[in-house]
Write an enzyme that holds these catalytic residues in place. Sequence first.
Site, PDB file in Angstrom:
ATOM      1  N   TYR A 155       9.932 -33.526 -17.797  1.00  0.00           N
ATOM      2  CA  TYR A 155      10.642 -33.944 -19.009  1.00  0.00           C
ATOM      3  C   TYR A 155      11.904 -34.688 -18.588  1.00  0.00           C
ATOM      4  CZ  TYR A 155      13.416 -33.453 -23.330  1.00  0.00           C
ATOM      5  OH  TYR A 155      14.177 -33.693 -24.451  1.00  0.00           O
ATOM      6  N   ASP A 256      15.478 -37.245 -11.192  1.00  0.00           N
ATOM      7  CA  ASP A 256      16.135 -36.666 -12.358  1.00  0.00           C
ATOM      8  C   ASP A 256      16.526 -35.238 -11.975  1.00  0.00           C
ATOM      9  OD1 ASP A 256      16.863 -35.404 -14.659  1.00  0.00           O
ATOM     10  OD2 ASP A 256      15.081 -35.937 -15.811  1.00  0.00           O
ATOM     11  N   LYS A 284      23.863 -30.994 -16.018  1.00  0.00           N
ATOM     12  CA  LYS A 284      23.846 -29.552 -16.290  1.00  0.00           C
ATOM     13  C   LYS A 284      24.850 -28.726 -15.469  1.00  0.00           C
ATOM     14  CE  LYS A 284      19.666 -28.653 -18.909  1.00  0.00           C
ATOM     15  NZ  LYS A 284      18.355 -28.026 -19.038  1.00  0.00           N
TER      16      LYS A 284
HETATM   17  N1  PMP Z   1      16.001 -34.266 -17.667  1.00  0.00           N
HETATM   18  C1  PMP Z   1      15.699 -32.996 -17.414  1.00  0.00           C
HETATM   19  C2  PMP Z   1      15.058 -32.649 -16.100  1.00  0.00           C
HETATM   20  C3  PMP Z   1      15.983 -31.995 -18.346  1.00  0.00           C
HETATM   21  O1  PMP Z   1      15.649 -30.731 -18.073  1.00  0.00           O
HETATM   22  C4  PMP Z   1      16.607 -32.357 -19.560  1.00  0.00           C
HETATM   23  C5  PMP Z   1      16.964 -31.312 -20.607  1.00  0.00           C
HETATM   24  N2  PMP Z   1      16.535 -30.073 -20.438  1.00  0.00           N
HETATM   25  C6  PMP Z   1      16.887 -33.701 -19.797  1.00  0.00           C
HETATM   26  C7  PMP Z   1      16.582 -34.638 -18.832  1.00  0.00           C
HETATM   27  C8  PMP Z   1      17.520 -34.150 -21.086  1.00  0.00           C
HETATM   28  O2  PMP Z   1      18.808 -33.674 -21.169  1.00  0.00           O
HETATM   29  P1  PMP Z   1      19.566 -33.627 -22.594  1.00  0.00           P
HETATM   30  O3  PMP Z   1      18.904 -32.564 -23.399  1.00  0.00           O
HETATM   31  O4  PMP Z   1      20.988 -33.308 -22.241  1.00  0.00           O
HETATM   32  O5  PMP Z   1      19.427 -34.971 -23.209  1.00  0.00           O
END
Ligand code: PMP
Length: 453
Positions: A155, A256, A284
């Site tokens: 994701y 990512d 994060k």
């Molecule tokens: N990339 C990864 C690997 C994620 O786990 C997440 C959210 N859990 C996102 C992108 C998107 O982040 P956001 O919800 O802050 O837009």
Amino acid sequence: MIRSTTAGMAPSSTLTSSQEALDRACESLVCGDSSTMRVLPYHLPLVADRGEGSRLWDVDGNEFIDLNMAYGPLILGHCPPQVIESVLRQMSEHGSQLGFPTEVSTRVAEKIKMLYPSIDLLRFTSTGTEATTGAVRLARTVTGKPKMIQFEGHYHGSSDTVFNRYHAPLSDLPAKGYGPAIPGTSGINGAPHEVYVVRWNDIDAFLACLEELGDSVAGCIMEPVAGNTGVIPPKPGFLHQLREITLDHDMLMIFDEIITSSRVAPGGAQEYYDVQPDISVVGKAIGGGYPLGCVGASKEIMEVVRDGTLFQGGVYSGNAVVMAAAEAVLDVILAEKEDMYSHLHAVGDQLADGVREIFSRNGIPHVVQNVGPMVSMFLTKEDREGLYEYRDLRKYCDFDKYIAFQHALQRAGIYFHPNQFEPLFLSRAHSRADIDTVLERIDAEVPCCFNKN
Ligand code: PMP
């Protein structure tokens, strides 16, 4: 200070106020909250009041050992004093949002560069979605090629650029191991466009996809440890193979690291596995619970942002309160690197080993996988050695059994997410004694949960 030292059992009757609070919330907020994953139909109601260290309290005062840590960001635990002090100082002495370059954002960028040598220049964002969107646009702009490869189960946020249906039913997945992305939601007109999705940990599928797409691929984006489909580490050598192939094909490799950055190692998965991507997305844990994302790369790659070819920005990007929080987190990481990450890995392994032992002793089919403080305790339909890709989870995991197990543990004062696609996250605030308590509670709940009396 933590007001009570033991996470109290939360009898189901005391969850009533949470239910009442949620009923009220549903009158104003869709399903009672602002993110679907927090209010799934099978969630036992839990309306949070406050957190401290490894603990969380609901509106009834029930105490939980929190193994969710807000889905990963709280690497120092809830309410870390260093972060609170830094944020308060920023707000009272400097202001929360200045609308100009600030020294605090420069310092945070410099500290990120100390931990992530693959980054020369970066831009902050407020969310992971903005950062991954920026990263993909960057790869397409720099290479002049349109197509992008992602991996099944990964994701990268909810923008039209990247939102593939990452938890698609098995029947929707192509037999050959790769194929065009499936839209992640309605309303995006068939997007993500020009995106192909390949099985994770399958180098042959990746090569076959590249062969079919020819010289039109700008890059590939991945979670270097898959964390949105439970914890699925890369097979040994997989990331190195991808690195070589991407270099051979003149395409860019995007990590990512929204989940893995400064979680699996101070410098993220790129440090842990010793693989340097071309473009990094981090967030994060570095924000410690404040809305931070970041996209970074070499000077050469970032030139298209510098010269204005590629737009990258947002009103709240680099917000001063967020920067103050991130600076405090990074200062702790930089000062305590060795101890902090050996502790995070020790408690992660303690939890994983302990759960494995309890499930094995009770004859419960399972697979437990962790990379340090990212842990998945998958309940499976049969014993298996490991789960290596998204399709394995769909085929072998028992999601209903996991929900029943989670409900029992939540009632016993231990919180983790009821969907086994979501990893458990530990923090610097989780002690070995906390993990002992978690394991005791799991041990106590397992017999009635799985009818093993
Ligand atoms: N990339 C990864 C690997 C994620 O786990 C997440 C959210 N859990 C996102 C992108 C998107 O982040 P956001 O919800 O802050 O837009």
